[in-house]
Design a protein around this motif. Sequence first.
Motif, PDB file in Angstrom:
ATOM      1  N   GLN B  86      19.985  77.974  24.660  1.00  0.00           N
ATOM      2  CA  GLN B  86      20.392  76.606  24.339  1.00  0.00           C
ATOM      3  C   GLN B  86      19.206  75.636  24.469  1.00  0.00           C
ATOM      4  O   GLN B  86      19.067  74.707  23.693  1.00  0.00           O
ATOM      5  N   ASP B  87      18.375  75.874  25.497  1.00  0.00           N
ATOM      6  CA  ASP B  87      17.272  74.938  25.770  1.00  0.00           C
ATOM      7  C   ASP B  87      15.921  75.447  25.251  1.00  0.00           C
ATOM      8  O   ASP B  87      14.865  75.012  25.724  1.00  0.00           O
ATOM      9  N   ARG B  89      13.287  76.941  25.545  1.00  0.00           N
ATOM     10  CA  ARG B  89      12.298  77.537  26.457  1.00  0.00           C
ATOM     11  C   ARG B  89      10.973  77.858  25.769  1.00  0.00           C
ATOM     12  O   ARG B  89      10.415  78.953  25.919  1.00  0.00           O
ATOM     13  N   GLY B 140      15.263  69.199  17.871  1.00  0.00           N
ATOM     14  CA  GLY B 140      15.927  70.325  18.527  1.00  0.00           C
ATOM     15  C   GLY B 140      16.075  71.518  17.604  1.00  0.00           C
ATOM     16  O   GLY B 140      15.785  72.659  17.977  1.00  0.00           O
ATOM     17  N   GLN B 144      14.423  75.196  17.980  1.00  0.00           N
ATOM     18  CA  GLN B 144      15.186  76.437  18.019  1.00  0.00           C
ATOM     19  C   GLN B 144      14.660  77.419  16.981  1.00  0.00           C
ATOM     20  O   GLN B 144      14.644  78.626  17.211  1.00  0.00           O
ATOM     21  N   ASN B 167      22.732  72.272  21.954  1.00  0.00           N
ATOM     22  CA  ASN B 167      21.993  71.007  22.042  1.00  0.00           C
ATOM     23  C   ASN B 167      21.735  70.394  20.677  1.00  0.00           C
ATOM     24  O   ASN B 167      20.935  69.475  20.554  1.00  0.00           O
TER      25      ASN B 167
END
Lengths: 285, 224
Positions: B86-87, B89, B140, B144, B167
Amino acid sequence: MARIFSEAVAGFRRAPLLTGLSVLMVALAFLVLALFGLVAHNLQAAVSQLEERVEVVVYLREDARPAEVSAALEALRTMPGVEGVRHVTKDEALERALRELPEIAEVSSDLEVNPFPASLEVRFQAGRRDTETVKRVAEAAASLPGVEEVRYGREWVERLFFLRRVAGLAALVLGVSFGAVAALIMATAIRLAVLARRDEIYVMQLVGARDAYIRSPFLLEGAVVGTAGALLALGLSWGLYVGLSRFLFRLEWLPAVWSLGGVLAGALFGLLASALALQRQLRRL
Amino acid sequence: MIRFLEVTKIFPRAGAALEEVSFYIPKGEFVFLTGHSGSGKTTTLKLIHMAERPTRGEVRVTGFSSLKTPRRDVWKVRRRVGFVFQDFRLLPGRTALENVAFALEVTGAPKGEIRPRAQRLLAQVGLAAKAGASPEELSGGEQQRVAIARALASDPLVLLADEPTGNLDERATRGIMDLFWELHARGMGVVMATHDLDLVRQYPKARVMELAQGRLVYDSRPGE
Ligand SMILES: Nc1ncnc2c1ncn2[C@@H]1O[C@H](COP(=O)(O)OP(=O)(O)O)[C@@H](O)[C@H]1O
Ligand SMILES: [Mg+2]
């Protein structure tokens, strides 16, 4: 390989103080070991020199009759372990004393009588210079007629051996303590290095980098710290050796194999210390 | 491909995150893993990635068994199973290209191939034009995409995605979903954890598995 090296260098840059401290602590641990090595090596030389000179000195009474002396001489000569017996007359004893300590001449010229007793010096066969044999011969000699007193220098050898054992134990305790502190400081350095690169290590593990790939820069850093520490210790003990030899007493320097082995041990120590610290740190991520 | 055999995962203080879960996911399948927050979705994905080991039971992934794979061999699993979060990284301070190149580099790609391959991977996720941007400069959805390109670096058989659109706004979400379907159409397996049932309903061709309190309570295509 280039990557491993440049990352290890980056590690030093990141925490120069801690790295320096690690090197210093490894050096301290190895300095203790090197000093012990120096002591042990020189004691060993002294002991083997002394061993060759192990002998029993049988002092003869002033009133010993010539027959008693030759009987004693013969008895000693045939004892197991004895290589030879030398008869030192009173005159020879005086002569020898004068040769070795010229100051005596002034005193002795005033003397009416020769104060040095005659003696029988017993030498032992190589390999038969153990306490047991020496003691047996000394005790047998003491009970021979015409004998005043028996002395033997074996105690010195024993004492030297004992000294070496004590020095060894002290070095071991000190060396291990310093080694443990060194390992702890290195673990802290590794922990900081791992934390500083936590995100990258995380991604490496995520995408499937091999453990060896992730570890190798840290291991190299550890090995370099260990080697540097051992080299520093070697340098310090060399300095100490030179100083001692010049101002106190002549010493022999360590055999080359020992120095080389020490440096290799330093590298190995650094490698193992970081491997151990890494094991814990990487598991925590 | 991926098989759970009566898998139970108990966390020391939190209790059982998964209980007696069994399923099989064949090669190239698209699976939604659904359930409320805390139902065990992330734990399931971590077990597949061998970031966690089952307390009881067995997890088998592309020929590797959780019972027989030592820690030092987990990297082999990781190269066959990509993972996105989701984040995202991503590594800050590195461009999109460098983030992808990093994954190639640390998995031992030949030096000369790293750059062109990273560029190709970025192109594959539709981000060729933003190769030089750092994560902070990307939206975002774009971040991703970089994460997906990175996950594809070792050419995995299956992509695990843990709330990858959590997100993202609606448009970015659709973009990412389209990308997943495109990859799936070319043979890639996808296991995507999400609690967004509206999203799941838009892809009726996907298999749906639902977890509730650590148990598998629904499977649209149970199979073996
Ligand atoms: N590392 C952990 N330690 C302790 N408990 C955990 C850990 N990971 C997950 N859990 C617990 O396991 C349960 C399932 O969590 P998770 O798999 O993250 O669910 P989901 O992804 O479906 O929200 C939760 O109750 C959570 O608190
Ligand atoms: Mg989750």
